[in-house]
Design a protein around this motif. Structure first.
Motif, mmCIF file in Angstrom:
data_model
loop_
_atom_site.group_PDB
_atom_site.id
_atom_site.type_symbol
_atom_site.label_atom_id
_atom_site.label_comp_id
_atom_site.label_asym_id
_atom_site.label_seq_id
_atom_site.Cartn_x
_atom_site.Cartn_y
_atom_site.Cartn_z
ATOM 1 N N UNK A 1 21.930 3.715 -3.618
ATOM 2 C CA UNK A 1 23.075 3.483 -4.523
ATOM 3 C C UNK A 1 22.631 2.703 -5.756
ATOM 4 N N UNK A 2 21.859 1.638 -5.548
ATOM 5 C CA UNK A 2 21.414 0.821 -6.679
ATOM 6 C C UNK A 2 20.438 1.599 -7.559
ATOM 7 N N UNK A 3 19.503 2.315 -6.924
ATOM 8 C CA UNK A 3 18.519 3.084 -7.697
ATOM 9 C C UNK A 3 19.205 4.132 -8.571
ATOM 10 N N UNK A 4 20.250 4.765 -8.036
ATOM 11 C CA UNK A 4 20.995 5.750 -8.845
ATOM 12 C C UNK A 4 21.633 5.076 -10.057
ATOM 13 N N UNK B 1 5.143 11.071 -11.523
ATOM 14 C CA UNK B 1 5.142 12.489 -11.912
ATOM 15 C C UNK B 1 6.554 13.063 -11.898
ATOM 16 N N UNK B 2 7.313 12.741 -10.863
ATOM 17 C CA UNK B 2 8.693 13.220 -10.763
ATOM 18 C C UNK B 2 9.552 12.592 -11.853
ATOM 19 N N UNK B 3 9.377 11.285 -12.053
ATOM 20 C CA UNK B 3 10.164 10.590 -13.077
ATOM 21 C C UNK B 3 9.874 11.139 -14.465
ATOM 22 N N UNK B 4 8.629 11.532 -14.709
ATOM 23 C CA UNK B 4 8.280 12.102 -16.001
ATOM 24 C C UNK B 4 8.998 13.411 -16.265
ATOM 25 N N UNK B 5 9.169 14.216 -15.238
ATOM 26 C CA UNK B 5 9.861 15.501 -15.402
ATOM 27 C C UNK B 5 11.369 15.316 -15.479
ATOM 28 N N UNK B 6 11.890 14.326 -14.747
ATOM 29 C CA UNK B 6 13.343 14.140 -14.681
ATOM 30 C C UNK B 6 13.863 13.091 -15.662
ATOM 31 N N UNK B 7 12.971 12.399 -16.364
ATOM 32 C CA UNK B 7 13.394 11.374 -17.304
ATOM 33 C C UNK B 7 14.015 10.160 -16.637
ATOM 34 N N UNK B 8 13.464 9.751 -15.482
ATOM 35 C CA UNK B 8 13.987 8.585 -14.756
ATOM 36 C C UNK B 8 13.328 7.306 -15.252
ATOM 37 N N UNK B 9 14.003 6.191 -15.065
ATOM 38 C CA UNK B 9 13.465 4.898 -15.476
ATOM 39 C C UNK B 9 12.512 4.350 -14.421
ATOM 40 N N UNK B 10 11.547 3.566 -14.888
ATOM 41 C CA UNK B 10 10.604 2.937 -13.964
ATOM 42 C C UNK B 10 11.321 2.007 -12.991
ATOM 43 N N UNK B 11 12.357 1.315 -13.485
ATOM 44 C CA UNK B 11 13.091 0.401 -12.605
ATOM 45 C C UNK B 11 13.693 1.141 -11.420
ATOM 46 N N UNK B 12 14.200 2.352 -11.667
ATOM 47 C CA UNK B 12 14.843 3.120 -10.600
ATOM 48 C C UNK B 12 13.842 3.580 -9.554
ATOM 49 N N UNK C 1 0.840 -1.206 0.000
ATOM 50 C CA UNK C 1 0.000 0.000 0.000
ATOM 51 C C UNK C 1 0.872 1.252 0.000
ATOM 52 N N UNK C 2 1.994 1.208 0.734
ATOM 53 C CA UNK C 2 2.914 2.342 0.757
ATOM 54 C C UNK C 2 3.469 2.621 -0.638
ATOM 55 N N UNK C 3 3.868 1.552 -1.345
ATOM 56 C CA UNK C 3 4.389 1.727 -2.707
ATOM 57 C C UNK C 3 3.310 2.291 -3.628
ATOM 58 N N UNK C 4 2.100 1.754 -3.517
ATOM 59 C CA UNK C 4 0.999 2.240 -4.356
ATOM 60 C C UNK C 4 0.681 3.700 -4.042
ATOM 61 N N UNK C 5 0.800 4.090 -2.772
ATOM 62 C CA UNK C 5 0.523 5.474 -2.367
ATOM 63 C C UNK C 5 1.552 6.439 -2.928
ATOM 64 N N UNK C 6 2.820 6.035 -2.892
ATOM 65 C CA UNK C 6 3.904 6.915 -3.350
ATOM 66 C C UNK C 6 4.050 6.882 -4.873
ATOM 67 N N UNK C 7 3.591 5.808 -5.519
ATOM 68 C CA UNK C 7 3.821 5.613 -6.953
ATOM 69 C C UNK C 7 3.367 6.781 -7.844
ATOM 70 N N UNK C 8 2.174 7.359 -7.638
ATOM 71 C CA UNK C 8 1.790 8.484 -8.495
ATOM 72 C C UNK C 8 2.746 9.672 -8.391
ATOM 73 N N UNK C 9 3.240 9.932 -7.188
ATOM 74 C CA UNK C 9 4.223 11.000 -7.002
ATOM 75 C C UNK C 9 5.503 10.634 -7.740
ATOM 76 N N UNK C 10 5.900 9.365 -7.622
ATOM 77 C CA UNK C 10 7.128 8.902 -8.277
ATOM 78 C C UNK C 10 7.041 9.041 -9.786
ATOM 79 N N UNK D 1 10.819 2.398 -8.952
ATOM 80 C CA UNK D 1 10.174 1.292 -8.255
ATOM 81 C C UNK D 1 11.129 0.656 -7.245
ATOM 82 N N UNK D 2 12.390 0.493 -7.621
ATOM 83 C CA UNK D 2 13.350 -0.079 -6.684
ATOM 84 C C UNK D 2 13.546 0.832 -5.481
#
Length: 421
Positions: free
Chosen positions: A193-196, A130-141, A119-128, A143-144
């Motif tokens: 470290x891994x997510x980066x 939105x941020x990833x869309x602006x910063x061009x981050x990968x879904x793997x990063x 539930x925590x991941x699902x709650x934070x996911x929309x924020x993630x 989500x991990x």
């Protein structure tokens, strides 16, 4: 009950449970069926097999009652918008330049205060997203980052897995939560470290529209955090002042106080109904977990594992994290893995001279190593939270396991090798 199940029967029980869960059979039914097959494979008659399964399920009743009571706090946090408010505040404070760290910390805090990790991941996911869309981050990063933060928070939370371990080892829940703090810090570092490293690997997120407003006015961070703080303070009375307030009382009180602090007392019953619905699935799963634990506890499998450890020359305390790892791998669930490992191996772990708190902490941390395997719901829920294909989601498993292994190794070093606490 004096019924002996063979090691092969116990292994058959685990294998059948895994296969059925992979076939989309509800986990509770999968584990009940596995337990029954395990008894049959061992040559135990039907009546005795059912009796062993019943005894195992009965052992889960105290845990189930506490988990159902925790639904009040969980419902308040999720339905009131408190969890979303906490997550958004943390991400905003960190800023987009440290987005991955912010996502990890936000998910860590949500799980640490009592929100289920999925539930925590699902709650934070929309924020993630939105941020990833602006910063061009990968879904793997992203989500991990959320999964790793959630794992770290999960070993220092009043969630069902911690309740199961604390109950089986008869240790204060807050003591077990505190035992997870140092391993969690290391887990957070490894996660970041891994997510980066994965920031630009995999499917990138581009042009994600801003999240639609639900019309719900989120509470302030201060009022949102009051409920969990009250619950934790009540639980802390036992180790601090020897005033025992059971989680079955402390967690609902925290939820009630939190709802009142957010001026949402009128919606409290609705929140409790929602929280009960969320916890009932876990409670039902634990009934099935209990039947499986009954079979394994009455088998020679644990003796075979001990013999294997003796033969390998590994120290006795390694049994605790290994039990957590094996059972979480079998059930693909932190809660079920912790519950089975604690109920089956808890007495044996303590008989080897390992303290109750040390045993509970190492089992609990070990249960985070393989709880994300594909035959569990967490794997699929987290993939869906960021709209990730299964093939790409599978690639995260080694990284998730590394984070869980970090938690288990640090916990084992602290409580097993050096016995610092």
């Amino acid at each position: 009950m004096d019924v002996q199940v063979s090691a092969s029967g116990a292994i058959a029980a685990l294998v059948v449970a895994i296969v059925l869960i992979l076939r989309k059979v509800p986990p509770a039914y999968g584990m009940i069926a596995g337990a029954f097959v395990g008894g049959m494979v061992s040559g135990v008659n039907v009546a005795d097999t059912v009796a062993v399964m019943m005894d195992g399920a009965k052992g889960m009743v105290p845990v189930i009652l506490r988990i159902l009571a925790a639904g009040v706090l969980a419902g308040v946090l999720i339905e009131s918008g408190a969890a979303a408010s906490i997550a958004e505040t943390i991400v905003r404070k960190f800023g987009e330049t440290r987005a991955l760290l912010a996502l990890a910390v936000a998910t860590l805090l949500l799980t640490a205060i009592g929100v289920f990790i999925d539930v925590a991941v699902i709650t934070v996911a929309p924020i993630a997203l939105a941020i990833a869309g602006r910063a061009g981050l990968a879904k793997t990063a992203i989500l991990l980052a959320m999964i790793g933060g959630g794992k770290a928070g999960n070993i220092m939370s009043p969630n069902p897995n911690a309740i199961a371990a604390a109950d089986a080892f008869h240790v204060p829940l807050t003591s077990l939560m505190a035992a997870g703090m140092i391993p969690a810090a290391f887990g957070l570092i490894v996660t970041y470290v891994i997510a980066k490293k994965l920031a630009r690997k995999g499917t990138l997120v581009y042009d994600v529209p801003e999240r639609e407003k639900s019309g719900q006015v989120l509470p302030s961070f201060f009022t949102a955090i009051i409920g969990p703080l009250v619950a934790i303070l009540l639980l802390a009375l036992r180790p601090l002042f020897r005033i025992a307030v059971d989680p079955m009382i402390a967690l609902p009180i925290g939820g009630i106080v939190g709802a009142i602090a957010m001026q949402k007392g009128k919606e409290l019953n609705d929140y409790a109904i929602s929280g009960l619905a969320k916890m009932s699935g876990v409670a039902i799963m634990l009934v099935g977990t209990g039947t499986l634990a009954g079979i394994v506890a009455n088998s020679s499998l644990k003796d075979a594992i001990i013999a294997g450890l003796d033969h390998s020359g590994l120290p006795a305390y390694v049994l605790a994290p290994i039990a957590g790892i094996l059972m979480s791998g079998a059930t693909a669930s932190t809660t079920a893995g912790t519950a089975v490992a604690s109920s089956v191996f808890g007495g044996m772990i303590m008989s080897l001279g390992i303290s109750a708190l040390a045993g509970a902490a190492m089992v609990h941390a070990g249960a985070t190593v393989l709880d994300h395997l594909p035959h569990g719901s967490f794997f699929h829920a987290t993939a869906g939270s960021v709209h990730m294909e299964i093939k790409e989601r599978l690639k995260l498993i080694p990284y998730e396991s590394l984070i869980g292994l970090t938690l288990a190794v640090i916990s084992t070093l602290i409580f097993g090798m050096f016995r610092l606490f």
